[in-house]
Design a protein around this motif. Structure first.
Motif, mmCIF file in Angstrom:
data_model
loop_
_atom_site.group_PDB
_atom_site.id
_atom_site.type_symbol
_atom_site.label_atom_id
_atom_site.label_comp_id
_atom_site.label_asym_id
_atom_site.label_seq_id
_atom_site.Cartn_x
_atom_site.Cartn_y
_atom_site.Cartn_z
ATOM 1 N N GLY B 74 0.821 -1.214 0.000
ATOM 2 C CA GLY B 74 0.000 0.000 0.000
ATOM 3 C C GLY B 74 0.852 1.259 0.000
ATOM 4 O O GLY B 74 0.548 2.232 -0.707
ATOM 5 N N LEU B 75 1.927 1.231 0.761
ATOM 6 C CA LEU B 75 2.826 2.396 0.811
ATOM 7 C C LEU B 75 3.575 2.553 -0.508
ATOM 8 O O LEU B 75 3.812 3.678 -0.972
ATOM 9 N N GLU B 76 3.942 1.419 -1.130
ATOM 10 C CA GLU B 76 4.607 1.503 -2.442
ATOM 11 C C GLU B 76 3.680 2.144 -3.478
ATOM 12 O O GLU B 76 4.090 3.021 -4.246
ATOM 13 N N ILE B 77 2.419 1.729 -3.488
ATOM 14 C CA ILE B 77 1.463 2.284 -4.454
ATOM 15 C C ILE B 77 1.295 3.780 -4.229
ATOM 16 O O ILE B 77 1.213 4.566 -5.174
ATOM 17 N N ALA B 78 1.271 4.161 -2.940
ATOM 18 C CA ALA B 78 1.110 5.582 -2.622
ATOM 19 C C ALA B 78 2.398 6.376 -2.841
ATOM 20 O O ALA B 78 2.398 7.598 -2.666
ATOM 21 N N GLY B 79 3.500 5.694 -3.197
ATOM 22 C CA GLY B 79 4.778 6.380 -3.358
ATOM 23 C C GLY B 79 5.305 6.905 -2.035
ATOM 24 O O GLY B 79 5.967 7.942 -1.988
ATOM 25 N N ARG B 80 4.999 6.190 -0.962
ATOM 26 C CA ARG B 80 5.364 6.671 0.379
ATOM 27 C C ARG B 80 6.201 5.637 1.130
ATOM 28 O O ARG B 80 5.944 5.342 2.300
ATOM 29 N N THR B 81 7.238 5.124 0.442
ATOM 30 C CA THR B 81 8.089 4.149 1.124
ATOM 31 C C THR B 81 8.957 4.813 2.181
ATOM 32 O O THR B 81 9.720 4.126 2.875
ATOM 33 N N ASP B 82 8.841 6.142 2.297
ATOM 34 C CA ASP B 82 9.505 6.812 3.432
ATOM 35 C C ASP B 82 8.856 6.435 4.766
ATOM 36 O O ASP B 82 9.484 6.519 5.816
ATOM 37 N N VAL B 83 7.603 6.031 4.714
ATOM 38 C CA VAL B 83 6.915 5.589 5.934
ATOM 39 C C VAL B 83 7.253 4.115 6.161
ATOM 40 O O VAL B 83 7.086 3.289 5.261
ATOM 41 N N LYS B 84 7.719 3.786 7.350
ATOM 42 C CA LYS B 84 8.132 2.413 7.636
ATOM 43 C C LYS B 84 6.961 1.597 8.208
ATOM 44 O O LYS B 84 6.038 2.142 8.814
ATOM 45 N N VAL B 85 7.064 0.290 7.983
ATOM 46 C CA VAL B 85 6.056 -0.635 8.506
ATOM 47 C C VAL B 85 6.668 -1.404 9.676
ATOM 48 O O VAL B 85 7.745 -2.001 9.538
ATOM 49 N N TYR B 86 5.968 -1.385 10.814
ATOM 50 C CA TYR B 86 6.459 -2.022 12.046
ATOM 51 C C TYR B 86 5.587 -3.230 12.357
ATOM 52 O O TYR B 86 4.415 -3.079 12.697
ATOM 53 N N PRO B 87 6.133 -4.447 12.228
ATOM 54 C CA PRO B 87 5.312 -5.645 12.427
ATOM 55 C C PRO B 87 4.957 -5.810 13.900
ATOM 56 O O PRO B 87 5.815 -5.659 14.777
ATOM 57 N N GLY B 88 3.688 -6.115 14.141
ATOM 58 C CA GLY B 88 3.207 -6.268 15.513
ATOM 59 C C GLY B 88 2.953 -7.716 15.859
ATOM 60 O O GLY B 88 3.567 -8.639 15.299
ATOM 61 N N ALA B 89 2.006 -7.914 16.774
ATOM 62 C CA ALA B 89 1.764 -9.242 17.339
ATOM 63 C C ALA B 89 1.156 -10.192 16.313
ATOM 64 O O ALA B 89 0.299 -9.808 15.524
ATOM 65 N N THR B 90 1.613 -11.420 16.358
ATOM 66 C CA THR B 90 1.041 -12.476 15.515
ATOM 67 C C THR B 90 -0.187 -13.096 16.177
ATOM 68 O O THR B 90 -1.171 -13.413 15.511
ATOM 69 N N TYR B 91 -0.125 -13.273 17.496
ATOM 70 C CA TYR B 91 -1.224 -13.925 18.227
ATOM 71 C C TYR B 91 -1.836 -12.983 19.258
ATOM 72 O O TYR B 91 -1.127 -12.188 19.872
ATOM 73 N N PRO B 92 -3.147 -13.100 19.488
ATOM 74 C CA PRO B 92 -3.781 -12.344 20.578
ATOM 75 C C PRO B 92 -3.192 -12.785 21.920
ATOM 76 O O PRO B 92 -2.519 -13.814 22.008
ATOM 77 N N LEU B 93 -3.472 -12.032 22.987
ATOM 78 C CA LEU B 93 -2.879 -12.328 24.296
ATOM 79 C C LEU B 93 -3.308 -13.701 24.798
ATOM 80 O O LEU B 93 -2.472 -14.519 25.152
ATOM 81 N N LEU B 94 -4.606 -13.947 24.879
ATOM 82 C CA LEU B 94 -5.109 -15.226 25.398
ATOM 83 C C LEU B 94 -5.900 -15.995 24.352
ATOM 84 O O LEU B 94 -5.899 -17.214 24.336
ATOM 85 N N ASN B 95 -6.626 -15.305 23.530
ATOM 86 C CA ASN B 95 -7.516 -15.957 22.576
ATOM 87 C C ASN B 95 -6.700 -16.745 21.547
ATOM 88 O O ASN B 95 -5.545 -16.427 21.282
ATOM 89 N N SER B 96 -7.323 -17.774 21.010
ATOM 90 C CA SER B 96 -6.637 -18.599 20.011
ATOM 91 C C SER B 96 -7.685 -19.273 19.131
ATOM 92 O O SER B 96 -8.880 -19.262 19.444
ATOM 93 N N GLU B 97 -7.229 -19.863 18.058
ATOM 94 C CA GLU B 97 -8.145 -20.574 17.174
ATOM 95 C C GLU B 97 -8.810 -21.735 17.912
ATOM 96 O O GLU B 97 -10.016 -21.945 17.805
ATOM 97 N N LYS B 98 -8.025 -22.482 18.702
ATOM 98 C CA LYS B 98 -8.602 -23.607 19.442
ATOM 99 C C LYS B 98 -9.638 -23.137 20.459
ATOM 100 O O LYS B 98 -10.694 -23.753 20.610
#
Lengths: 365, 365
Positions: B74-98
């Motif tokens: 999305g940032l590439e399309i907008a020509g805004r690769t100056d804005v960095k992407v910071y990866p966050g959490a993969t899993y919720p704190l307690l909730n899960s698929e199971k």
């Protein structure tokens, strides 16, 4: 041999009710269960082709003993002391005043606590009822009763009736479901032997409709808790037991249709115009209450008053958490299939015809 | 002495943003946190006098790695690769698929499970997204990104920014709140150092407003669960931690205002009419989705779009029961006072002006 005599009497009583000319519709048999007594019950007592088998009482808005006194007095005013009053449960199954205090400390103040109400959170146009214990019966505005309740408990009476008239008894519940749950757990056949359960209780997605200041007061009860309603919240476990019992048919009247109705000055004037004992008893200042219980008995008397309803699976949240006593509902296909039943959920009624029915019934000599 | 260099850089960066002519409003600083990337983010990137400090990602509708790829692209399309992407959490704190499977067995099927979605309960006009694990990133419809995310986690980045610009950073959250909760528990000063939190999440009493068949599909999400919304339900504990943190200001955009909006054919046509990279990327069949996230970034950009709101205390139900993840709300005076905060709850927006704003922003060269 003693048991045979009541059995014979029961058979004879059943026969007398069934024995009518072919062109006369058989009387509909009904048991009313309520945490008080009001116009809703008088409407049924005045209806044609209806036999009220008994009036049961339970704690809720007031304690059971006060509700019993109200029912006795209501029947005296109606000249129907032939109908007996069966006292029901004084306390909910698990819920209590102390637990309600603890719950409020964790999850916030309730707008209405019924028999446990000590003060309003916000100013309101409603009166604050007197706070007292379960054995105190304050003097009634309509005068105190001269008659006495039956010696049989509400639950035992209801079980006896559904066995006497299997598949014929409607139960119209307008209070907490403690008596119904006790009856079901005393006799697992109870619900399946009744004709149907019609109840006022629960809340789905109500919205304020009217402009009166009182309607704003009542909207406080659901604005931040759309699934909470007092009858169910007072005894959530009894509600869940009742809702998961194998009834042949269940009609739910939640708060939703009531927001379009009000015991207004104009309606009180119409209701009290006739020269009948009930009409005279209805004179006085208007409560401006939504017609919760009146809708319920009315749609039992005349289901054609229902203008909108959904078929949903319904249960009550019994986890002691923020949602304690909240209504759970599922469109068919989403339900967990843990014995919750499919109910006809009334969402709207024809208010004009409802009021006409009410006025007509209380005006009958 | 090494720590001094980043500190100096930070001070200089802050100064460069603050140093403007007296007649130029200072740029508003914002961090966007989302479980994907959409028009909502492009709107902020194209707005005047706004500095996007970074794009954070989190699992929700899709897994975090896929959301990160979407943000990069999305940032590439907008020509805004100056804005960095910071990866966050993969899993919720307690909730899960199971746990979600077990919850559904007890309390009924959810309409939407996000990254854990395997099948619809009922037929719907929405597409079924592919089901896969957290490390799989399917090819993106807009093409795969050529850029890479930052090495810093979303939570660490957000903490660093609110310390660098105390009282100046708005956080606009349009996904689950896992990163916000982690940031708050990593640094108890986090929320109080931000300027405000504006989030899309939760549900109060929404009602279907539009006539399209798609609006009926989306109404399924709240008809039987008016207090449930996916972003909050995916990580209820994170939502409660975030909602009870000491923010200076919180604006909640629940489902309620979104039911009057839709990414319709007509709106897609207007949005994609200009000859800009973003407008071109928006061409294609209309999703007919409510404008959940677009409302949220829009009311942050221009609060005058809000036509109705309430001030309520808000929290999330974290009891693992039927109400898990439901929004709890209280009119002031009813709240339990357990650190829940007063929020501005957006109930309606000016849809015409919202659409005009959206079209104007994506049409900018």
């Amino acid at each position: 041999m003693r048991p045979i005599i009541p059995l014979l009497m029961a058979l004879l009583a059943g026969a007398s009710i069934a024995a009518r000319a072919a062109d006369t519709p058989p009387a509909r048999l009904v048991i009313l269960d309520d945490d008080g007594f009001s116009l809703a019950q008088w409407m049924v007592l005045k209806a044609k082709d209806v036999t009220v088998l008994g009036e049961c009482t339970v704690s809720g808005d007031v304690w059971q003993k006060e509700a019993t006194a109200q029912a006795l007095r209501g029947l005296e005013i109606a000249g129907r002391t032939d109908v007996k009053v069966y006292p029901g449960a004084t306390y909910p199954l698990l819920n209590s005043e102390k637990l309600t205090d603890r719950w409020e400390a964790l999850y916030g103040k309730l707008t209405w606590r019924g028999a446990w109400m000590k003060q309003w959170v916000e100013p309101t146009k409603q009166k604050l009822p007197p706070y007292h214990g379960p054995d105190v019966v304050p003097d009634l505005p309509q005068g105190n009763p001269h008659t006495r309740p039956a010696d049989e408990s509400a639950a035992a009476f209801m079980i006896r009736m559904v066995h006497r008239y299997p598949g014929q008894v409607s139960i119209v519940e307008t209070g907490p479901m403690t008596n119904l749950a006790l009856a079901q757990k005393l006799d697992p056949q109870f619900a399946s032997l009744a004709k149907e359960l019609v109840y006022m209780g629960g809340s789905l997605n109500p919205r304020r409709v009217l402009a009166s200041p009182e309607s704003a007061d009542f909207a406080r009860e659901f604005a931040n808790s759309p699934r909470r309603e007092f009858n169910i919240r007072f005894d959530p476990e009894a509600a869940s037991i009742t809702m998961r019992a194998p009834w042949r048919r269940i009609v739910m009247v939640p708060v939703d249709p009531s927001t379009a109705t009000e015991m207004s000055d104009a309606l009180v004037k119409r209701l009290s115009a006739a020269d009948t004992p009930i009409a005279r008893a209805l004179r006085g200042p208007a409560s401006h209450f939504p017609l919760w219980d009146e809708i319920t008995t009315a749609v039992w008397l005349d289901p054609s008053l229902i203008t909108g309803s959904h078929e949903l699976y319904i249960d009550t949240n019994t986890a002691f958490s923020a949602g304690y006593g909240d209504i759970l509902s599922w469109t068919p296909g989403y339900q967990p299939d843990l014995d919750e039943q499919r109910e006809q959920v009334v969402l709207s009624v024809d208010v004009g015809r409802l009021e006409t029915l009410m006025v007509g019934l209380v005006s009958r000599p």
